[in-house]
Design a protein around this motif. Sequence first.
Motif, PDB file in Angstrom:
ATOM      1  N   SER A  25      -2.732  -7.451   1.104  1.00  0.00           N
ATOM      2  CA  SER A  25      -1.445  -7.957   1.341  1.00  0.00           C
ATOM      3  C   SER A  25      -1.225  -8.978  -0.315  1.00  0.00           C
ATOM      4  O   SER A  25      -1.753  -9.906  -0.342  1.00  0.00           O
ATOM      5  CB  SER A  25      -1.250  -9.152   2.255  1.00  0.00           C
ATOM      6  OG  SER A  25      -0.092  -9.692   2.438  1.00  0.00           O
ATOM      7  N   PRO A  26      -0.605  -8.122  -1.362  1.00  0.00           N
ATOM      8  CA  PRO A  26      -0.402  -8.940  -2.762  1.00  0.00           C
ATOM      9  C   PRO A  26       0.256 -10.069  -2.251  1.00  0.00           C
ATOM     10  O   PRO A  26       0.001 -11.426  -3.105  1.00  0.00           O
ATOM     11  CB  PRO A  26       0.493  -7.870  -3.238  1.00  0.00           C
ATOM     12  CG  PRO A  26       0.350  -6.462  -2.867  1.00  0.00           C
ATOM     13  CD  PRO A  26      -0.197  -6.656  -1.193  1.00  0.00           C
ATOM     14  N   ALA A  27       1.353 -10.261  -1.619  1.00  0.00           N
ATOM     15  CA  ALA A  27       1.989 -11.520  -1.457  1.00  0.00           C
ATOM     16  C   ALA A  27       1.030 -12.745  -0.730  1.00  0.00           C
ATOM     17  O   ALA A  27       1.078 -13.766  -1.345  1.00  0.00           O
ATOM     18  CB  ALA A  27       3.218 -11.187  -0.143  1.00  0.00           C
ATOM     19  N   GLU A 201       1.373  -4.676   4.909  1.00  0.00           N
ATOM     20  CA  GLU A 201       0.375  -4.350   5.767  1.00  0.00           C
ATOM     21  C   GLU A 201       0.874  -2.964   6.550  1.00  0.00           C
ATOM     22  O   GLU A 201       0.605  -2.577   7.448  1.00  0.00           O
ATOM     23  CB  GLU A 201      -0.426  -5.193   6.696  1.00  0.00           C
ATOM     24  CG  GLU A 201      -1.260  -6.054   6.116  1.00  0.00           C
ATOM     25  CD  GLU A 201      -2.153  -6.466   7.214  1.00  0.00           C
ATOM     26  OE1 GLU A 201      -3.517  -6.205   6.947  1.00  0.00           O
ATOM     27  OE2 GLU A 201      -2.078  -7.394   7.892  1.00  0.00           O
ATOM     28  N   GLY A 202       1.799  -2.192   5.645  1.00  0.00           N
ATOM     29  CA  GLY A 202       1.942  -1.037   6.072  1.00  0.00           C
ATOM     30  C   GLY A 202       2.772  -0.980   7.449  1.00  0.00           C
ATOM     31  O   GLY A 202       3.668  -1.534   7.760  1.00  0.00           O
ATOM     32  N   ASP A 203       2.081   0.024   8.306  1.00  0.00           N
ATOM     33  CA  ASP A 203       2.642   0.179   9.711  1.00  0.00           C
ATOM     34  C   ASP A 203       2.238  -0.543  10.653  1.00  0.00           C
ATOM     35  O   ASP A 203       2.325  -0.140  12.074  1.00  0.00           O
ATOM     36  CB  ASP A 203       2.413   1.774  10.199  1.00  0.00           C
ATOM     37  CG  ASP A 203       0.931   1.906  10.006  1.00  0.00           C
ATOM     38  OD1 ASP A 203       0.114   1.192   9.685  1.00  0.00           O
ATOM     39  OD2 ASP A 203       0.705   3.434  10.310  1.00  0.00           O
ATOM     40  N   ARG A 204       1.600  -1.654  10.396  1.00  0.00           N
ATOM     41  CA  ARG A 204       0.806  -2.532  11.554  1.00  0.00           C
ATOM     42  C   ARG A 204       2.199  -3.155  12.311  1.00  0.00           C
ATOM     43  O   ARG A 204       1.824  -3.125  13.543  1.00  0.00           O
ATOM     44  CB  ARG A 204       0.125  -3.711  11.137  1.00  0.00           C
ATOM     45  CG  ARG A 204      -1.278  -3.029  10.462  1.00  0.00           C
ATOM     46  CD  ARG A 204      -2.406  -4.380  10.081  1.00  0.00           C
ATOM     47  NE  ARG A 204      -2.521  -4.999  11.346  1.00  0.00           N
ATOM     48  CZ  ARG A 204      -3.158  -6.282  11.275  1.00  0.00           C
ATOM     49  NH1 ARG A 204      -3.054  -6.940  10.310  1.00  0.00           N
ATOM     50  NH2 ARG A 204      -3.446  -6.852  12.292  1.00  0.00           N
ATOM     51  N   GLU A 205       3.234  -3.442  11.741  1.00  0.00           N
ATOM     52  CA  GLU A 205       4.370  -4.016  12.625  1.00  0.00           C
ATOM     53  C   GLU A 205       4.886  -3.205  13.660  1.00  0.00           C
ATOM     54  O   GLU A 205       4.945  -3.441  14.804  1.00  0.00           O
ATOM     55  CB  GLU A 205       5.189  -4.722  11.857  1.00  0.00           C
ATOM     56  CG  GLU A 205       5.045  -6.075  10.923  1.00  0.00           C
ATOM     57  CD  GLU A 205       5.990  -6.672  10.375  1.00  0.00           C
ATOM     58  OE1 GLU A 205       7.159  -6.757  10.924  1.00  0.00           O
ATOM     59  OE2 GLU A 205       5.641  -7.302   9.326  1.00  0.00           O
ATOM     60  N   THR A 310     -16.810  -0.140  10.274  1.00  0.00           N
ATOM     61  CA  THR A 310     -15.529   0.068  10.570  1.00  0.00           C
ATOM     62  C   THR A 310     -14.569  -0.566   9.851  1.00  0.00           C
ATOM     63  O   THR A 310     -14.680  -1.745   9.358  1.00  0.00           O
ATOM     64  CB  THR A 310     -15.399  -0.616  12.006  1.00  0.00           C
ATOM     65  OG1 THR A 310     -15.588  -1.735  12.153  1.00  0.00           O
ATOM     66  CG2 THR A 310     -16.300   0.237  12.947  1.00  0.00           C
ATOM     67  N   ASP A 311     -13.305  -0.208   9.681  1.00  0.00           N
ATOM     68  CA  ASP A 311     -12.223  -0.923   8.894  1.00  0.00           C
ATOM     69  C   ASP A 311     -11.721  -1.731   9.886  1.00  0.00           C
ATOM     70  O   ASP A 311     -11.821  -1.743  11.056  1.00  0.00           O
ATOM     71  CB  ASP A 311     -11.082   0.324   9.015  1.00  0.00           C
ATOM     72  CG  ASP A 311      -9.676  -0.599   8.398  1.00  0.00           C
ATOM     73  OD1 ASP A 311      -9.837  -1.516   7.418  1.00  0.00           O
ATOM     74  OD2 ASP A 311      -8.595  -0.394   8.700  1.00  0.00           O
ATOM     75  N   PRO A 312     -11.665  -3.154   9.400  1.00  0.00           N
ATOM     76  CA  PRO A 312     -11.294  -4.149  10.198  1.00  0.00           C
ATOM     77  C   PRO A 312      -9.857  -4.112  11.099  1.00  0.00           C
ATOM     78  O   PRO A 312      -9.830  -4.518  12.058  1.00  0.00           O
ATOM     79  CB  PRO A 312     -11.054  -5.218   9.323  1.00  0.00           C
ATOM     80  CG  PRO A 312     -12.136  -5.147   8.086  1.00  0.00           C
ATOM     81  CD  PRO A 312     -12.037  -3.771   7.961  1.00  0.00           C
ATOM     82  N   HIS A 313      -8.936  -2.953  10.640  1.00  0.00           N
ATOM     83  CA  HIS A 313      -7.993  -2.731  11.191  1.00  0.00           C
ATOM     84  C   HIS A 313      -8.038  -1.423  11.746  1.00  0.00           C
ATOM     85  O   HIS A 313      -6.868  -0.698  12.413  1.00  0.00           O
ATOM     86  CB  HIS A 313      -6.496  -3.029  10.625  1.00  0.00           C
ATOM     87  CG  HIS A 313      -6.388  -4.482  10.130  1.00  0.00           C
ATOM     88  ND1 HIS A 313      -6.290  -4.716   8.858  1.00  0.00           N
ATOM     89  CD2 HIS A 313      -6.590  -5.543  10.962  1.00  0.00           C
ATOM     90  CE1 HIS A 313      -6.272  -6.088   8.853  1.00  0.00           C
ATOM     91  NE2 HIS A 313      -6.424  -6.514  10.042  1.00  0.00           N
TER      92      HIS A 313
END
Length: 321
Positions: A25-27, A201-205, A310-313
């Motif tokens: 998350s660059p922001a 974060e892409g498609d998380r939402e 594992t990837d945290p997400h």
Amino acid sequence: MTADDSAEIAGTYRAFARWDAHGRSPAYESLADAVAGDAALVRFLGSLPPDKRQPNLVFSAARYLLGAPPGIEELRDLASRSRAAFTEALLSRRTQTNEPARCAVLLPALAQLPPPLALIEVGASAGLTLLVDRYSYDYAGHRLAGRDPQAPTLRCTPSGPVPLPARLPEIVWRAGLDLSPLDVRDENDARWLSCLVWPGEGDREQRLAAALASARRDPPTVHRGDLLTDLPALAAEAPADATLVIYHSFVLAYVAPGKRAGFTAMVRDLGVVWLSNEAPGVVPGLPATSARAEGMSVLVRDGRTPLAHTDPHGTWLRWLS
Ligand SMILES: C[S@@+](CC[C@H](N)C(=O)[O-])C[C@H]1O[C@@H](n2cnc3c(N)ncnc32)[C@H](O)[C@@H]1O
């Protein structure tokens, strides 16, 4: 607040920018760095209880109040002109990110166990990571259909000898335990969950929205309670003729380090299958690895056997041989 407190808060925000937000998350990466250099904001954070100063909680509470991710000006404004409302939001909420895609890293371990399964997730938040058999899965072309065709498909890239299952395990009973369960049917709780997703974060939402919609059609049961004290009573409710699995994912970091060993001893005493999916160094007795630097979490069985990085997400899974 002492100079040491200020330095610690600024250090926490710099570390968050470097280790957590960088690459995701660059922001929030630049926002956390800006907070670290802002004396007035650091003073405001120092007025809060220590567990309410975390960047993730602060940014999410600001987003909840503003209806959009904050920038540094909005944060300054909230901490000065809307101090009471901001403080109230921080005191009344906790970090409860519930990422359904973490089911994709748990599934191969669950599917190896003798069926049927009974699941207890401690630190279950809204219960979205209890609905393992509701989602569909796509492990780089190895596909599995979940019970709810409208629930999201969780895409996870496997590497190493991942025991990808041929079918989803039979789950006959499930329950969550959380200090403060979120209710998937409650609009404010659902909005809080969406505010915990970071911008960029892409498609998380979309995944969260689809998982929440599925959960609302048949809500999971998450009991209010403390994993340090209320687990044995809940475990006693599980059906005796199923394999009971107790698991947790991104939870023990929120338990004081001195209390974690008491929890792990209690789970061992229960004689159940225990899966932990936590950042390295969080579960007592397991070595901290370089995985934090690499942004990984570790899936471990029974507090002894590391199964996978594992990837945290939940977007990738590297099985250990
Ligand atoms: C970051 S969320 C993780 C949610 C879910 N496990 C996942 O992976 O998506 C951590 C959750 O742990 C809960 N929690 C923290 N300490 C707890 C405790 N002592 N007992 C029960 N739940 C706790 C919090 O309320 C929160 O909902």
